[in-house]
Enzyme design. Sequence first.
Site: not given
Length: 307
Positions: A67, A70, A192, A243, A261
């Site tokens: 992530s 992103k 993705y 998160y 992660v």
Amino acid sequence: MAPSLTFQPVLERIAEEMEQRPGRGRAADYIPALAALDPHRFGMAVAELDGTVYGVGEWRQPFSAQSITKVFTLALGLAREGDELWEHVGREPSGNPFNSLVQLEYENGIPRNPFINAGALVVTDRLHSRTDDAAGTLLDFLRAESGNPELDFDQEVAASETAHGDRNAALGHFMASYGNIGNPVPVLLDQYFRQCSIEASCADLALATGFLARHGIRADGTRLLTRSQAKQINAVMLTCGTYDAAGDFAYRVGLPGKSGVGGGIIAVVPGRCTLCVWSPGLDERGNSVAGVAALDRFTTLTGLSVF
């Protein structure tokens, strides 16, 4: 911390403290390709604005960025379409797990922020519509900013995520039903999962994040983002980047940050430096236990913070 002081002694002290730290969490077991990683592995790097990099531990060991990517996809999307992007994804903390479906229905298919999975899918979808290869555009950008042409996708991780990607598929189809996804969902998911599978080291990612510390200026001196857009991304990182633990991260670390992660976390000290730390052991919210602790110690020892 005076500008003339090197970061190296600070990193070495942090590494020593992390070595003695009990309780390192556990690797992400829902992605089989990541589950076998030793939670005690550790690396950390700091990159100054001119590209000088300091590191400790396994700071040149590639790991799955997940992530963290992103942030870069958001920057590339924002550079291409500006404020229009924010009509399709929000800027508020979610307070729910990063792969939650519940909130989307209440909010008519508009994800809360670009760093939960639904929001990242929207950003990737829009970038793909403009480039015809969102993942490839991202990889080219990371190679250029890090100065490492060897960066690449990890096909095993991408395949692993595809095989266990039902929740992300559900998010994609649900948003498509609201008209917030433009590409076929299988095409979007392929993009993705490839994006999340990119492998990079702490040194690579600290360098690649430098444009956010330079207020939108890339490593080659060209401008990717306006100063205001760089501020926007840093703000969303601070409030949404870890998160549903972003409040605790802001309290402890006091820097814009984004975790993945795979065990990595990037962080930004605007106008001064960028950081990346990696340790695969995660807490129950998906953030690296040693990574958060190391960044906490960094801001305490150096006095560098946005507050």
